[in-house]
Design an enzyme around this catalytic site. Sequence first.
Site, PDB file in Angstrom:
ATOM      1  N   ASP A 109       0.344  27.585  24.040  1.00  0.00           N
ATOM      2  CA  ASP A 109       1.050  28.289  23.141  1.00  0.00           C
ATOM      3  C   ASP A 109       1.134  30.302  24.161  1.00  0.00           C
ATOM      4  OD1 ASP A 109       1.370  29.686  20.891  1.00  0.00           O
ATOM      5  OD2 ASP A 109      -0.103  30.239  20.439  1.00  0.00           O
TER       6      ASP A 109
ATOM      7  N   ASP B  81       1.620  33.936  21.881  1.00  0.00           N
ATOM      8  CA  ASP B  81       0.929  35.063  21.152  1.00  0.00           C
ATOM      9  C   ASP B  81      -0.752  34.338  20.525  1.00  0.00           C
ATOM     10  OD1 ASP B  81       2.865  36.723  21.166  1.00  0.00           O
ATOM     11  OD2 ASP B  81       4.107  36.172  18.939  1.00  0.00           O
TER      12      ASP B  81
ATOM     13  N   ASP C  39      -4.524  29.000  19.102  1.00  0.00           N
ATOM     14  CA  ASP C  39      -5.315  29.593  18.970  1.00  0.00           C
ATOM     15  C   ASP C  39      -4.813  29.597  17.353  1.00  0.00           C
ATOM     16  OD1 ASP C  39      -2.569  30.923  18.671  1.00  0.00           O
ATOM     17  OD2 ASP C  39      -3.749  32.530  18.130  1.00  0.00           O
TER      18      ASP C  39
END
Length: 283
Positions: free
Chosen positions: A15, A17, A223
């Site tokens: 991922d 961001d 996250d």
Amino acid sequence: MPPASQTSMIAIFTDLDGTLIDFDNYSSELARPYVHRLIKLGYLVIFCSSKTFAEQRVLQEEIDIEMPCIVENGSAIIAPPGFWNPEFVDFDVVDGWQRIVLGKPAAEIRQRLRRVECKFGESLHGFSSMMTEDIASVTGLDIGSARRAQNREYSETLSAKLPQDVWESLDSAFEYEGLKCLPGGRFHTVIDSQSDKGAAIRKFGELWKAQSSEPLISFGLGDSENDQELLENVDWPHLVKRPNGSWAGLSGRRIERVNGVGPKGWVKVAEQLLSKAKPEATV
């Protein structure tokens, strides 16, 4: 974590961001040298996020790499020229890049979304209906970056601020329209119900197997809740901390929770991978 092997390909699906790049300032500075070292070893570092190809390509150019990527939450797999062998893999070519579309066009997504909004009784503030300057304001992006985030090909980003229970109450309406609404770190993203990061990773693995006898060992880093499918579909899943120092409430006993926020956690995983490589390979 297994040692690096010369008889297999290691792919790191990550991922962006809040994972590889900083959640607040979008900087890739911390992870950048580790990305280069991993690629030098022959590993694949594959971006897998809600970002568009234009956004991901700019980040690749900033880091100075050219790698396959999974865009718009699994809606397409896009690889640099020559990555896929046309003898084994079907793809379209757009500006030289090999594109495998897994989702529906954004125009169709937005049409279905409008029907959900009619049932809800108000707008969910999709990026396509906003001024680019307003997107820059709510995201903290510059105008060019905001425009790239706005020009989506297979999805729509929603900026409406609603309580979690309200979003959950809309799930059935999205499902009825053949859509899926995914929460991200800042916004929600609407995609085709048959698309997600996990499905794209599985497809990537199938295509790799079709053209290579080299086994693929997959690592995943994320996250947020939006990374559940990503982490469920890799061999070695890792969850980094969010900016508030907590881990997202993802299920799955195999997920390794890394003690580091965003890129700091990403670097810890990269260091583990590098430590398993042969010493001469890390010089």
